[in-house]
Design a protein around this motif. Structure first.
Motif, PDB file in Angstrom:
ATOM      1  N   ASN A  25      35.638 -41.336  56.155  1.00 37.06           N
ATOM      2  CA  ASN A  25      35.608 -42.790  56.305  1.00 37.06           C
ATOM      3  C   ASN A  25      35.410 -43.511  54.982  1.00 37.06           C
ATOM      4  O   ASN A  25      35.729 -44.704  54.866  1.00 37.06           O
ATOM      5  N   SER A  26      34.900 -42.787  53.989  1.00 46.11           N
ATOM      6  CA  SER A  26      34.707 -43.370  52.654  1.00 46.11           C
ATOM      7  C   SER A  26      35.927 -43.204  51.770  1.00 46.11           C
ATOM      8  O   SER A  26      35.926 -43.614  50.608  1.00 46.11           O
ATOM      9  N   SER A  31      28.937 -34.487  60.560  1.00 50.48           N
ATOM     10  CA  SER A  31      28.605 -35.891  60.303  1.00 50.48           C
ATOM     11  C   SER A  31      28.838 -36.255  58.839  1.00 50.48           C
ATOM     12  O   SER A  31      29.353 -37.339  58.532  1.00 50.48           O
ATOM     13  N   ALA A  32      28.485 -35.352  57.930  1.00 48.54           N
ATOM     14  CA  ALA A  32      28.710 -35.607  56.507  1.00 48.54           C
ATOM     15  C   ALA A  32      30.197 -35.643  56.185  1.00 48.54           C
ATOM     16  O   ALA A  32      30.661 -36.473  55.388  1.00 48.54           O
ATOM     17  N   GLU A  74      21.455 -35.565  63.495  1.00 50.96           N
ATOM     18  CA  GLU A  74      22.748 -36.207  63.256  1.00 50.96           C
ATOM     19  C   GLU A  74      23.894 -35.197  63.274  1.00 50.96           C
ATOM     20  O   GLU A  74      25.062 -35.568  63.409  1.00 50.96           O
ATOM     21  N   THR A 107      33.451 -41.191  65.220  1.00 54.62           N
ATOM     22  CA  THR A 107      33.152 -42.049  64.074  1.00 54.62           C
ATOM     23  C   THR A 107      34.380 -42.213  63.182  1.00 54.62           C
ATOM     24  O   THR A 107      34.539 -43.238  62.517  1.00 54.62           O
ATOM     25  N   THR A 127      31.054 -36.935  66.781  1.00 56.84           N
ATOM     26  CA  THR A 127      31.306 -36.984  65.338  1.00 56.84           C
ATOM     27  C   THR A 127      32.750 -37.391  65.062  1.00 56.84           C
ATOM     28  O   THR A 127      33.023 -38.194  64.165  1.00 56.84           O
ATOM     29  N   ALA A 165      32.598 -36.494  58.269  1.00 48.40           N
ATOM     30  CA  ALA A 165      33.129 -37.739  58.834  1.00 48.40           C
ATOM     31  C   ALA A 165      32.838 -38.920  57.911  1.00 48.40           C
ATOM     32  O   ALA A 165      33.698 -39.785  57.703  1.00 48.40           O
ATOM     33  N   THR A 166      31.631 -38.943  57.355  1.00 44.59           N
ATOM     34  CA  THR A 166      31.274 -40.015  56.420  1.00 44.59           C
ATOM     35  C   THR A 166      32.178 -39.985  55.197  1.00 44.59           C
ATOM     36  O   THR A 166      32.640 -41.034  54.715  1.00 44.59           O
ATOM     37  N   SER A 167      32.467 -38.789  54.692  1.00 43.58           N
ATOM     38  CA  SER A 167      33.345 -38.662  53.526  1.00 43.58           C
ATOM     39  C   SER A 167      34.750 -39.156  53.833  1.00 43.58           C
ATOM     40  O   SER A 167      35.370 -39.856  53.031  1.00 43.58           O
TER      41      SER A 167
END
Length: 280
Positions: free
Chosen positions: A103-104, A96-97, A171, A121, A118, A99-101
């Motif tokens: 997307n950022s 999850s972390a 998460e 996302t 995951t 994926a966030t990176s």
């Protein structure tokens, strides 16, 4: 090719010249046949490696679930050996972390997640190229100190008074799988810690900070020198598929495609299944 020596008394100069021409033509035809056979039996087209996996060069950055650390580190070395111009760098962590990176805007070429949710996302944000491919599956086990001093036999034992348990955060794919398994076993427990990736939950057992943790079977196998594992039937209710995809903003698109293809190759699959992963 070996030829018999012929004496001048048995062969005229004209006949000798003719023999040379015949032998030369035969050798050329033989060489031509050999080259044709070699060409027709080649398993891969130019620019590809074994089993048709495309060749790669340059830096390739792979974001991968923490549970893939041992196998992907090994596979990265094998990939580099097959592609001398390539260099693979890994960023392992909670899916999850990662994926966030991505997307950022974090620069990466490939994403290998521990769950389809995951990966979704990233695909929902338009971050992947093509359809992600499931390359392995994984199930849970109870990680305990060597010798299983508290004699855990199943999930129900983790809910006993005084038992300290580490779980992954909900998460994170390993946390979501743990909750699914606990629900299937009708077991309610309050963990003393929620970790951001499976290696964090495993480390708590290694350090003696908890009595047990729910981690992947592959992590138990990889850490067998330090911990033991207890399997439980409800794990079959919480199997995680692992998808992999080349990323849309990959700095090295060809390298990303080559690495994704390699992970799905028979060579890579043998390494993964030997580590305890299941075939998709």
């Amino acid at each position: 090719m070996t030829t018999r020596r012929l004496t001048a008394t048995r062969l005229t100069a004209t006949a000798a010249a003719a023999l040379v021409l015949v032998l030369g033509a035969t050798a050329c035809n033989s060489d031509g046949d050999t080259a044709a056979k070699s060409s027709s039996s080649s398993p891969a087209a130019p620019g590809t490696g074994a089993a048709g996996v495309p060749k790669a060069s340059g830096a390739i950055t792979v974001f991968a679930a923490a549970s893939l650390k041992e196998t992907f580190t090994d596979l990265g070395k094998k990939f580099e050996a097959a592609n001398p111009g390539a260099k693979v760098a890994f960023n392992f962590g909670g899916s999850s972390a990662l994926a966030t990176s991505i997307n950022s805007g974090a620069p990466a070429d490939v994403f290998a997640a521990a769950s389809p949710a995951t990966m979704k996302t990233v695909t929902d944000a338009g971050g992947a190229t093509g359809e992600p491919k499931t390359f392995v599956r994984n199930t849970l086990a109870i990680a305990v100190p060597k010798g299983n001093p508290k004699h855990f036999a199943g999930l129900a034992d983790l809910a006993a008074p005084g038992v300290k348990v580490a779980l992954c955060a909900k998460e994170v794919p390993c946390g979501a799988a743990a909750l699914t398994a606990l629900k299937a076993a009708n077991v309610n427990l309050t963990p003393v810690t929620l970790e951001q990736d499976v290696k964090g939950a495993l480390t708590k057992v290694e350090l003696g900070e908890v009595d047990a943790s729910l981690v992947y079977r592959t992590d138990v196998q990889a850490d067998a020198a330090k911990i033991d594992g207890v399997e439980f039937p409800e794990a079959a209710k919480a199997v995680n598929d692992y998808p992999i995809a080349a990323l849309a903003k990959a700095p090295n698109k060809d390298g990303a495609a080559a690495f994704v293809a390699y992970i799905q190759s028979s060579e890579a699959q043998q390494v993964l299944t030997a580590a305890g992963f299941q075939a998709p």
